[in-house]
Write an enzyme that holds these catalytic residues in place. Structure first.
Site, PDB file in Angstrom:
ATOM      1  NE  ARG A   1      -2.468  -1.361   3.408  1.00 59.86           N
ATOM      2  CZ  ARG A   1      -1.892  -0.714   4.390  1.00 59.86           C
ATOM      3  NH1 ARG A   1      -1.866   0.613   4.388  1.00 59.86           N
ATOM      4  NH2 ARG A   1      -1.352  -1.348   5.398  1.00 59.86           N
TER       5      ARG A   1
ATOM      6  CE1 TYR B   1       0.173  -5.832  -1.723  1.00 63.44           C
ATOM      7  CE2 TYR B   1      -0.941  -3.895  -0.847  1.00 63.44           C
ATOM      8  CZ  TYR B   1      -0.382  -5.141  -0.665  1.00 63.44           C
ATOM      9  OH  TYR B   1      -0.389  -5.707   0.583  1.00 63.44           O
TER      10      TYR B   1
ATOM     11  CE  LYS C   1      -6.770  -3.367   5.330  1.00 63.63           C
ATOM     12  NZ  LYS C   1      -5.822  -4.281   4.891  1.00 63.63           N
TER      13      LYS C   1
ATOM     14  CG  HIS D   1      -7.026  -3.191   9.954  1.00 61.78           C
ATOM     15  ND1 HIS D   1      -5.715  -2.797  10.108  1.00 61.78           N
ATOM     16  CD2 HIS D   1      -7.018  -4.131   8.981  1.00 61.78           C
ATOM     17  CE1 HIS D   1      -4.956  -3.478   9.271  1.00 61.78           C
ATOM     18  NE2 HIS D   1      -5.711  -4.293   8.582  1.00 61.78           N
TER      19      HIS D   1
ATOM     20  CB  SER E   1      -0.803  -4.388   7.429  1.00 65.17           C
ATOM     21  OG  SER E   1      -1.955  -3.640   7.147  1.00 65.17           O
ATOM     22  CB  ALA E   2       2.626  -7.554   7.981  1.00 67.21           C
ATOM     23  CB  CYS E   3       0.843  -7.290  13.549  1.00 71.02           C
ATOM     24  SG  CYS E   3       1.857  -5.834  13.362  1.00 71.02           S
TER      25      CYS E   3
ATOM     26  CG  ASN F   1       0.077 -16.576  11.301  1.00 67.70           C
ATOM     27  OD1 ASN F   1      -0.234 -17.185  10.275  1.00 67.70           O
ATOM     28  ND2 ASN F   1       1.266 -16.029  11.467  1.00 67.70           N
TER      29      ASN F   1
ATOM     30  CG  ASP G   1      -7.577  -7.130   6.361  1.00 63.98           C
ATOM     31  OD1 ASP G   1      -6.707  -6.819   7.197  1.00 63.98           O
ATOM     32  OD2 ASP G   1      -7.765  -6.496   5.310  1.00 63.98           O
TER      33      ASP G   1
ATOM     34  CG  ASN H   1       3.221  -6.722   1.723  1.00 67.33           C
ATOM     35  OD1 ASN H   1       2.644  -7.312   2.639  1.00 67.33           O
ATOM     36  ND2 ASN H   1       2.595  -5.840   0.961  1.00 67.33           N
TER      37      ASN H   1
ATOM     38  NE  ARG I   1       0.095  -8.762   1.983  1.00 63.59           N
ATOM     39  CZ  ARG I   1      -0.528  -8.378   3.081  1.00 63.59           C
ATOM     40  NH1 ARG I   1      -1.655  -8.947   3.447  1.00 63.59           N
ATOM     41  NH2 ARG I   1      -0.049  -7.419   3.835  1.00 63.59           N
TER      42      ARG I   1
ATOM     43  NE  ARG J   1       5.450  -6.758  13.557  1.00 60.53           N
ATOM     44  CZ  ARG J   1       5.866  -8.000  13.309  1.00 60.53           C
ATOM     45  NH1 ARG J   1       7.048  -8.386  13.735  1.00 60.53           N
ATOM     46  NH2 ARG J   1       5.116  -8.827  12.619  1.00 60.53           N
TER      47      ARG J   1
HETATM   48  O1  SAT Z   1      -2.699  -4.023   1.376  1.00 56.93           O
HETATM   49  S1  SAT Z   1      -3.788  -4.713   2.020  1.00 56.93           S
HETATM   50  O2  SAT Z   1      -4.646  -3.737   2.644  1.00 56.93           O
HETATM   51  O3  SAT Z   1      -4.518  -5.420   1.038  1.00 56.93           O
HETATM   52  C1  SAT Z   1      -3.187  -5.751   3.224  1.00 56.93           C
HETATM   53  C2  SAT Z   1      -2.837  -4.981   4.409  1.00 56.93           C
HETATM   54  O4  SAT Z   1      -1.949  -4.121   4.366  1.00 56.93           O
HETATM   55  O5  SAT Z   1      -3.465  -5.197   5.461  1.00 56.93           O
HETATM   56 MN    MN Z   2      -5.135  -5.460   6.795  1.00 56.27          MN
END
Ligand code: SAT
Ligand code: MN
Length: 594
Positions: free
Chosen positions: A73, A201, A210, A230, A252-254, A258, A277, A372, A374, A405
Site C-alpha cells: 500500500r 496491489y 481497505k 481493521h 498489517s502483517a502483525c 495466523n 482483516d 510483503n 501474498r 508489534r
Molecule cells: O494491502 S492490504 O490492505 O490489502 C493488506 C494490508 O496491508 O493489510
Molecule cells: Mn489489513
C-alpha cells in the site's frame, strides 16, 4: 431505459476509452477465462499477468508478479477527499475533491486504450444480511478481476440486487502505466466513490477492501452508528463445546491471519475462522455488539507461513473447493513451478526466480520472496471456517483485542478497567511498521485500533464515536490488548506466539466467564501468572515476568509521544481520552514511588 449503473459505466468508458467492456458474472468458468487472458494477452513490463503453477502439488494455483514498484500500500499517495480538510483530520492526506477529480480525470483520460474494462458488481457482506452493501468496481486488469472474485461476493447476484438503483458504492480502477509518480488512491466519502490509478496491489486496487470496507465504511458508520474496523473475527471453542466470539485489531502483517486460523497448542480448544482483516460491528437489538466479515477471501502475507506456524492456512491454500488460489511476488521454483517463500519450511530451491523474476542467487542477502508477498484464497477453502460465517446477523462479540508489534514496553496481555479505558488503550496503541506499507520498516508509529491508515475521517472524532458506541451497548465486550512481540536483552522474542497464543485467549475466556481474578496494575488488569496456562512451556519465571514488566522510566517517553499524538486532533480529541492519559501518568508515577 438505461439504469444508473449502465449510465455510470458508460461515462467512465467515455473517459478511460477501453477497447472493450466486459461485465463479470462471477462464475468459475469466467475466472478460468480471465486467467487464460492473463496468461496469454495481458502483460506487466513484458511478463504475463498470470503463470500456471504446479497443479499436482498446488491445485488451482496461479502466480502473479507485480510491477517491481508496486508491492505494498502507498499511504503517501492515498487521499481522503472530504469537502472540508478538518473532517479528514491530521491522520489522512487530504485534497479538495474538485482538485482531486481534476487531477485524476487527466490521468484516467484514455488510460484503458487497447485494454478491456471489466465491470464487477459485488456485495460486501452476505446478501441476506441487513448490513451488506452493494458496490461496483471497474478495472482494466485480469489480476484484479480474479482477486475480486475471491475477496468479495462478485457477479450476477450483486447485479440483480443493484437493479435500477443508484445506491451502490462506486470504484474506478486502472493500473495506468504503473508509474509510481502517477499513482493515486482517492476517496470521496460523501459520494461513496473511490478512484485508484497506477497500482494493481491489494489494498490499493481491490477497492472493496481497505478503500471501501474501511475508509468509506468507517465514515458511513460514524453517521449511521456502527463501526468498520481493521479486525479479525474468530470463535474460540472450549473443551465443553462452548464457542465465544471475539475480534482483534492488529496492524498489517502483525499476525492477524495466523490468529484467525490458529491451531491450538492446548488440547480441547479450537479456533473457528470468520475473518482475517475487516469486521463491521453493529449493535444488536439485545444490546450486544455483532460482527460480520464483509469479505470472502484471505489476502495474507506468505513469508513465515508454514505447516508449523499456520497449518490451517497451508491446508486452505491447497484446497480446491473454490477456484482459484493466487500467489503474488513469492519466489518461483523454475524446475517444479512451485511457489516458495522464506519460512515455508522446505529448503530453498536451487534453480529459482526471485519475486522480480531474476535468477535467484542464494549467496546474496536478498530474499527470494518479497517480504510483503501474498496469497489470495477463498475463506470457503478454510478447514476452520465457522458455521456462523454466513449468518446474516453476524456473531455476538464477547471481547475485543487491540494488538500491536512492540519489542518493548507493552505487556503480553492486558485487560481494560472499563470500556472508556479500553478505548484509551486502543487510542494509545503503537506498532512497529512492517513491509505491508511502503516506507521504513521497524519504527514505532502510533496506530490507534490499527486504523491509522484506514480511518476515513478525523481520528479524534473516531475516538468519540467509539465512546458513544460503548454508551449504547447494554453488554459491552471486554477490551484487551496483546503484544506477542516483546523481546529480551538479546533481541529474542520471549513469547513463543502462534499456536501458543491460545493460552492468552484461554485467560480471556476465563475472565469473560468470571473464572479467574486479575491483578490490577498501573496499565490495567494483568493475569496472575498461575492463571496463565504456561506450565508445560518451560519459560523461566523471570522471562514470564519480563513479559509483564512495567518500567515507568521507559513509559515517560511513551507518554509524551502519546500526548503529542493526541494534541494533533485538537478539540476533536474527546476529554475522556485526556482524562485517561492523566490517570495513566498518575498511576505510573505512583508505581515509581511504591
Ligand atoms: O494491502 S492490504 O490492505 O490489502 C493488506 C494490508 O496491508 O493489510
Ligand atoms: Mn489489513
Amino acid at each position: 431505459m438505461t439504469t444508473p449503473l449502465e449510465r455510470w459505466v458508460d461515462e467512465q468508458a467515455k473517459l478511460t476509452k477501453p477497447k472493450k467492456i466486459y461485465w463479470c458474472d462471477g462464475s468459475e468458468k469466467e475466472a478460468q477465462n480471465l486467467i487464460e487472458i492473463g496468461i496469454r494477452d495481458e502483460k506487466i513490463d513484458g511478463t504475463p499477468v498470470f503463470q500456471k503453477l504446479n497443479h499436482t502439488t498446488w491445485p488451482n494455483a496461479y502466480y502473479h508478479r507485480s510491477h517491481p514498484t508496486d508491492v505494498a500500500r502507498t499511504e503517501h499517495l492515498t487521499f481522503v477527499c472530504h469537502a472540508n480538510k478538518d473532517l479528514a483530520g491530521p491522520n489522512n492526506n487530504w485534497m479538495d475533491p474538485r482538485e482531486a477529480k481534476e487531477k485524476l480525470t487527466k490521468l484516467f483520460d484514455g488510460c484503458m486504450r487497447g485494454r478491456t474494462l471489466y465491470v464487477m458488481p459485488y456485495t460486501m457482506g452476505h446478501p441476506g444480511s441487513p448490513y451488506a452493501k452493494d458496490c461496483v468496481q471497474l478495472t482494466d486488469i485480469s489480476y484484479v478481476a480474479v482477486s475480486m472474485r475471491i475477496m468479495t461476493r462478485m457477479g450476477k447476484q450483486a447485479l440483480d440486487r443493484i437493479g435500477s438503483s443508484d445506491q451502490f458504492v462506486r470504484g474506478l480502477h486502472s493500473v495506468g502505466d504503473f508509474d509510481p509518480n502517477k499513482r493515486f488512491i482517492m476517496h470521496f466519502p460523501d459520494e461513496k466513490l473511490v478512484w485508484s490509478i497506477g497500482s494493481g496491489y491489494g489494498g490499493n486496487a481491490l477497492l472493496g477492501k481497505k478503500c471501501f470496507s474501511l475508509r468509506i465504511a468507517s465514515y458511513m458508520g460514524l453517521k449511521e452508528g456502527w463501526l468498520a474496523e481493521h479486525m479479525v473475527v474468530l470463535g474460540i471453542e472450549d473443551p465443553q463445546g462452548k464457542v465465544t466470539y471475539i475480534t482483534a485489531a492488529m496492524p498489517s502483517a502483525c499476525g492477524k491471519t495466523n490468529l484467525a486460523m490458529l491451531e491450538s497448542a492446548l488440547p480441547g480448544y479450537k479456533i473457528w475462522t470468520l475473518g482475517d482483516d475487516i469486521a463491521w460491528l453493529n449493535i444488536g437489538t439485545d444490546g450486544r455488539l455483532y460482527a460480520i466479515n464483509p469479505e470472502t477471501g484471505l489476502f495474507g502475507v506468505a513469508p513465515g507461513t508454514s505447516l508449523k506456524t499456520n497449518p490451517n492456512m497451508m491446508h486452505t491454500l491447497k484446497n480446491t473447493k473454490f477456484f482459484p488460489t493466487l500467489f503474488t511476488n513469492t519466489g518461483l521454483d523454475r524446475d517444479t513451478q512451485e511457489p516458495w517463500w522464506e519460512g515455508i519450511g522446505t529448503p530453498a530451491p536451487k534453480n529459482a526466480f526471485d519475486w522480480q523474476g531474476k535468477a535467484w542467487n542464494p549467496s546474496q542477502e536478498a530474499k527470494m520472496a518479497h517480504p510483503n508477498s501474498r496469497f489470495t484464497v477463498s475463506i470457503y477453502n478454510s478447514p476452520t471456517l465457522s458455521k456462523e460465517y454466513d449468518n446474516p446477523q453476524g456473531v455476538p462479540i464477547s471481547a475485543i483485542i487491540l494488538g500491536g508489534r512492540r519489542t518493548q514496553l507493552i505487556p503480553l496481555v492486558l485487560e481494560s478497567l472499563s470500556w472508556q479505558h479500553g478505548v484509551f488503550l486502543g487510542t494509545r496503541a503503537g506498532s512497529e511498521t512492517t513491509a505491508a506499507a511502503s516506507g521504513q520498516v521497524g519504527v514505532v508509529r502510533r496506530d490507534p485500533m490499527a486504523m491509522i491508515p484506514f480511518c476515513g475521517y478525523n481520528m479524534g472524532d473516531y475516538f468519540g464515536h467509539w465512546l458513544n458506541i460503548g454508551k449504547r451497548l447494554k453488554h459491552p465486550p471486554k477490551i484487551f490488548t496483546v503484544n506477542w512481540f516483546r523481546t529480551d536483552e538479546d533481541g529474542e522474542y520471549i513469547w513463543p506466539g502462534f499456536g501458543d497464543n491460545i493460552r492468552v485467549l484461554k485467560w480471556m475466556l476465563d475472565r469473560i466467564d468470571g473464572r479467574v481474578e486479575a491483578k490490577e496494575t498501573a496499565l490495567g488488569y494483568v493475569p496472575h501468572l498461575k492463571d496463565l496456562h504456561v506450565q508445560d512451556l518451560k519459560i523461566p519465571q523471570h522471562d514470564l515476568e519480563k513479559l509483564f514488566a512495567v518500567h515507568p522510566a521507559e513509559w515517560k517517553q511513551e507518554l509524551e509521544n502519546i500526548e503529542r499524538f493526541l494534541i494533533q486532533f485538537g478539540e476533536h480529541t474527546p476529554p475522556e481520552m485526556w482524562q485517561e492519559h492523566k490517570d495513566l501518568c498518575a498511576a505510573l508515577n505512583h508505581a515509581v514511588k511504591v
